[in-house]
Structures are given as C-alpha cells and as structure tokens.
Design an enzyme around this catalytic site. Structure first.
Site, PDB file in Angstrom:
ATOM      1  N   ARG A 248       0.902  -1.154   0.000  1.00 42.57           N
ATOM      2  CA  ARG A 248       0.000   0.000   0.000  1.00 42.57           C
ATOM      3  C   ARG A 248       0.934   1.196   0.000  1.00 42.57           C
ATOM      4  O   ARG A 248       1.605   1.472   0.962  1.00 42.57           O
ATOM      5  CB  ARG A 248      -0.882  -0.042   1.256  1.00 42.57           C
ATOM      6  CG  ARG A 248      -1.714   1.219   1.510  1.00 42.57           C
ATOM      7  CD  ARG A 248      -2.786   1.400   0.434  1.00 42.57           C
ATOM      8  NE  ARG A 248      -3.579   2.585   0.725  1.00 42.57           N
ATOM      9  CZ  ARG A 248      -3.298   3.820   0.283  1.00 42.57           C
ATOM     10  NH1 ARG A 248      -2.230   4.019  -0.465  1.00 42.57           N
ATOM     11  NH2 ARG A 248      -4.073   4.833   0.579  1.00 42.57           N
TER      12      ARG A 248
ATOM     13  N   HIS B 117       1.895   7.204   1.485  1.00 40.06           N
ATOM     14  CA  HIS B 117       0.777   8.142   1.469  1.00 40.06           C
ATOM     15  C   HIS B 117       0.610   8.773   2.845  1.00 40.06           C
ATOM     16  O   HIS B 117       1.288   8.405   3.796  1.00 40.06           O
ATOM     17  CB  HIS B 117      -0.514   7.423   1.048  1.00 40.06           C
ATOM     18  CG  HIS B 117      -0.976   6.374   2.016  1.00 40.06           C
ATOM     19  ND1 HIS B 117      -0.363   5.143   2.127  1.00 40.06           N
ATOM     20  CD2 HIS B 117      -1.980   6.359   2.936  1.00 40.06           C
ATOM     21  CE1 HIS B 117      -0.972   4.414   3.052  1.00 40.06           C
ATOM     22  NE2 HIS B 117      -1.950   5.140   3.568  1.00 40.06           N
TER      23      HIS B 117
ATOM     24  N   HIS C  74      -2.710  10.900   5.418  1.00 35.67           N
ATOM     25  CA  HIS C  74      -4.112  11.272   5.559  1.00 35.67           C
ATOM     26  C   HIS C  74      -4.187  12.658   6.190  1.00 35.67           C
ATOM     27  O   HIS C  74      -3.710  12.866   7.308  1.00 35.67           O
ATOM     28  CB  HIS C  74      -4.865  10.271   6.423  1.00 35.67           C
ATOM     29  CG  HIS C  74      -4.669   8.839   6.004  1.00 35.67           C
ATOM     30  ND1 HIS C  74      -5.095   8.374   4.781  1.00 35.67           N
ATOM     31  CD2 HIS C  74      -4.084   7.793   6.637  1.00 35.67           C
ATOM     32  CE1 HIS C  74      -4.777   7.088   4.681  1.00 35.67           C
ATOM     33  NE2 HIS C  74      -4.160   6.716   5.790  1.00 35.67           N
TER      34      HIS C  74
ATOM     35  N   GLU D  21      -4.983   7.050  11.748  1.00 33.30           N
ATOM     36  CA  GLU D  21      -5.230   5.658  11.357  1.00 33.30           C
ATOM     37  C   GLU D  21      -4.843   4.709  12.488  1.00 33.30           C
ATOM     38  O   GLU D  21      -3.702   4.704  12.950  1.00 33.30           O
ATOM     39  CB  GLU D  21      -4.423   5.326  10.100  1.00 33.30           C
ATOM     40  CG  GLU D  21      -4.511   3.868   9.647  1.00 33.30           C
ATOM     41  CD  GLU D  21      -3.688   3.622   8.382  1.00 33.30           C
ATOM     42  OE1 GLU D  21      -3.785   4.455   7.456  1.00 33.30           O
ATOM     43  OE2 GLU D  21      -2.945   2.630   8.333  1.00 33.30           O
TER      44      GLU D  21
ATOM     45  N   HIS E 208       3.332   7.304   5.559  1.00 35.28           N
ATOM     46  CA  HIS E 208       3.500   5.892   5.906  1.00 35.28           C
ATOM     47  C   HIS E 208       3.227   4.994   4.708  1.00 35.28           C
ATOM     48  O   HIS E 208       2.726   5.429   3.676  1.00 35.28           O
ATOM     49  CB  HIS E 208       2.583   5.507   7.071  1.00 35.28           C
ATOM     50  CG  HIS E 208       1.126   5.809   6.831  1.00 35.28           C
ATOM     51  ND1 HIS E 208       0.572   7.049   7.069  1.00 35.28           N
ATOM     52  CD2 HIS E 208       0.105   5.032   6.382  1.00 35.28           C
ATOM     53  CE1 HIS E 208      -0.721   7.026   6.783  1.00 35.28           C
ATOM     54  NE2 HIS E 208      -1.033   5.808   6.355  1.00 35.28           N
TER      55      HIS E 208
ATOM     56  N   GLU F 133     -10.867   6.209   1.214  1.00 40.38           N
ATOM     57  CA  GLU F 133      -9.535   5.976   0.667  1.00 40.38           C
ATOM     58  C   GLU F 133      -9.193   6.977  -0.436  1.00 40.38           C
ATOM     59  O   GLU F 133      -8.031   7.282  -0.678  1.00 40.38           O
ATOM     60  CB  GLU F 133      -9.427   4.548   0.135  1.00 40.38           C
ATOM     61  CG  GLU F 133      -9.219   3.506   1.213  1.00 40.38           C
ATOM     62  CD  GLU F 133      -7.856   3.628   1.864  1.00 40.38           C
ATOM     63  OE1 GLU F 133      -6.857   3.246   1.230  1.00 40.38           O
ATOM     64  OE2 GLU F 133      -7.772   4.121   3.004  1.00 40.38           O
TER      65      GLU F 133
END
Length: 398
Positions: A102, A105, A107, A112, A151, A174
């Site tokens: 993943r 990125h 947020h 999270e 992360h 997402e």
C-alpha cells in the site's frame, strides 16, 4: 540538486514505462452511495418498543459489500457516506497479496488505527521531524499513524495480509488519502525536473496513481530494511503494539476483554481499542462511554447489538462475521453472542485515547437504596435483594 532526494525517488517509486503499459487497469475505489440494509431485530420490551423506529441502522453488513480489486490487493470501506450512523469513525478492510505494498501516502483528515487479522505486514512511518519507524506487525498487532504522518504498508506473509484500518473521521474515504504517486503524476513535468534535477528520472516516474502494487515484491528480513538516509533518527515512541499479548482487563464466565489505551500505548494518544471474546450466549452488559464513540467489527461468529438512543427509541441489530457496528458517544448499549455453540470475537475501537465506561450495574450499586426504589418504582426489599451490588462486565447465559 540533493542526491539523497534523487535516490529516495529511485528507490521508492521507480516504475518503468514498460511496467505501466502492461499493468492491468484497476477500478476506481468509490464507496456505495446508498446504505446497505441492516438486519434489525424486534424482540419484546417492557415498553413495547418498536426497535429501529426513528433511528438510523447502527450496523452495516460490510461482509456483503463488494470488493474493489487492485494489482496486489482488495479493499472495501464504510463511513457516514454508506453507514449514516457512523458519523465520527470510518473503517477500511484491506487484503494485500504477498509482496504487495500500500504505497507511500498520508491522511490529511484522520488518524489511522489498525488491527492485523491475518498474516504479517511491514510498516514505515515518518513524522514531521524526519524521524522514522520501520517495523513488522503480526496477527493480533496494531499500529497507530497520526494525522498527516507519511507511511506505507507491505504484506510479508506468504499467504498475504488482512487487516482493518479505522479512522477517527466518519467522512474518511480511501480517495481522500494523499498518495505519493498521485502527487508525482499530477505535478508539472518542468517542476519535477527542476526539483529532482534529472530528466531521466522524471521519464520513469508513474503516470497514474499506484495505490496498491506488486511492482517489486522481494521483501527481505527486517534487519535489511533501512532508511535510504542513514542519518534518519528513529521515532522515540513505538507506533506498533501487540494487542493480543495484553492480559484481559475483564475476564469472566469464558468471556474476555483485552484493552489497549494511551496508557499502555502512548503513541496512540487519541484512539484506543480492544478485542472482546464472548462465550456462547454471553453478554457484555449494559453500559455507555461518556468520552467516545464505539466502532465494532465482528472477527468471528455473530453478535447482537442493542442501542438505547433515549426518548423511548432503541435498536437491536444482528451482525455476522465481517460486519460493522457503531454506537454514538453516550448512547447506552449491550453486546450479546446469540449462538449457543460458537464463541464470538469482536474488535472494538474508540475515538479517544482514554477508555471510559459507565456500567449500569456499577452505577446502580453506588446509589442510595431509597433513590433506586423511587427511580425504578420497586419495593426497598427488592432493591436490596435483587439489584446488583458490584460490577460484572460479562453475564453468562441463564
């Protein structure tokens, strides 16, 4: 030109043009616009309550929601956009294939909190002070990424990795994540060339968002996972924790509650969580939380969620494995395992780092006998003989 910046981009996002031209197209991840129907039960009550009337559903059948498939993993999510009751917490179920990542990125609108269901992952986390943590997280482990920290997540196990991501913002999706590849692919080419000082590098950069990928699935032991900048200092407080390794804070009649708060896990300063096991027919008694909403995910078995919303309104929902429940801050509730055979296991997450619970039996036991007699309109002798005198987190079948 800073050579370390150039090296970072080569190492982390060097996706050649031939790989891009042959990579399968993946659908855009978009949450359902309509709420899926939840199973609302209607047992008898003393007041003849019609359960669910005038209330949103407090459960969401995520187990029935369609998966969005990518090159290396699948995703499904739920928040206030398809689960209206879940105003302050959103959740994402993610399944990564072996070696998939993943991508890097962050947020902007939520922290999270994550729980590993199966397999093993490697996380990388960087804070605003240039400190980093690279760690492996196994089944039963959790991690916490503060809002805005960069992360990534990689699947290490030969069978892949399944985990739940919980965000302290009900509107989170997402699509609102800020992906490294998305930023790079949308930036003006002349700016990229000026910033990195290499036309050769810019030509190799991704032309679209990566999101989940198996471009370079070879992941070595943790000891070989090092920052490209050898002088990057470690984050002082660990952002991973072994939740299942905790001793139960409540244990009775075959049911247990393993809890982690910001006392045990200081890095998770504004979220906490628990794994609760309910024996067949077991009940987590009536209670409420004065400081947090409660988000639930059924890991195993089934659960019945009863929510009291005041004003004569209440709801009883049935949840299966993979489904989500939600209780707003201050709402009274109870959780029961309806099965007479199989135990239930439930992941519970709170959008507060400090766990606070007001349990009905404990509250009753602290009040004067006369006040209880008047409030419940029962004789004093019944108060003294029949009402609970101490807290019992779990109640067995009767």
């Amino acid at each position: 030109m800073k050579l370390w910046a150039l090296s970072i981009l080569f190492s982390l996002i060097a996706v050649d043009t031939s790989a891009q031209s042959t990579a399968p197209k993946t659908p855009q991840l978009s949450p359902p616009e309509q709420a899926s129907s939840a199973v609302i039960l209607n047992p008898k009550s003393l007041a003849g309550t019609t359960y669910g009337k005038g209330l949103p559903a407090f459960s969401y059948p995520l187990s029935k929601a369609p998966l969005t498939t990518y090159d290396g993993g699948t995703v499904k999510q739920a928040g206030s956009y398809n689960f209206p009751a879940s105003k302050n917490i959103a959740g994402v179920y993610m399944d990564l294939q072996p070696g998939a990542i993943r991508e890097l990125h962050w947020h902007a609108d939520a922290a999270e909190w994550a729980y590993m269901i199966e397999g093993k992952t490697r996380i990388s986390l960087t804070n605003p002070w240039g400190q980093v943590q690279i760690a492996d997280v196994e089944e039963g482990g959790i991690w916490f990424f503060p809002k805005g920290w960069g992360h990534s997540i990689e699947a290490l196990d030969p069978k892949g990795a399944k985990f739940i991501l919980v965000f302290n913002n009900g509107k989170f999706t997402e699509q609102s994540s800020f992906q490294l590849s998305d930023w790079i692919s949308t930036a003006p080419i002349d700016l990229l060339t000026q910033y990195f000082g290499s036309e050769q590098l810019v030509k190799q950069l991704p032309k679209k968002e990566v999101y989940i990928s198996r471009y370079n699935p070879n992941i070595g032991p943790l000891k070989t996972a090092y920052s490209l900048n050898p002088n990057a200092p470690p984050i002082p407080a660990s952002h991973v924790f072994n939740l299942l390794g905790q001793k139960p804070v409540a244990d009775g009649r075959g049911s247990t509650l393993k809890l982690v708060t910001n006392k045990e896990f200081p890095a998770s300063f504004d979220m906490s969580g628990a794994v609760m096991t309910l024996e067949p027919g077991g009940l987590r008694g009536f209670h409420w939380h004065p400081n947090a909403d409660e988000w639930q995910f059924v890991l195993k078995g089934q659960m019945e969620l009863t929510v009291f919303a005041s004003g004569g309104k209440a709801s009883v929902s049935k949840l299966n494995k993979g489904d989500i429940g939600y209780v707003p801050l201050g709402y009274g509730h109870a959780l029961k395992n309806p099965s007479n055979v199989s135990p239930a296991e439930i992941l519970i997450v709170f959008n507060a780092g400090d766990y606070q619970s007001m349990d009905l039996d404990q509250w009753i036991s602290t009040n004067p006998v006369g006040a209880l007699s008047n409030s419940l309109q029962i004789p004093i002798e019944s108060v003294e003989k029949l009402l609970p005198k101490r807290k019992e987190t779990f109640v067995g079948p009767r």
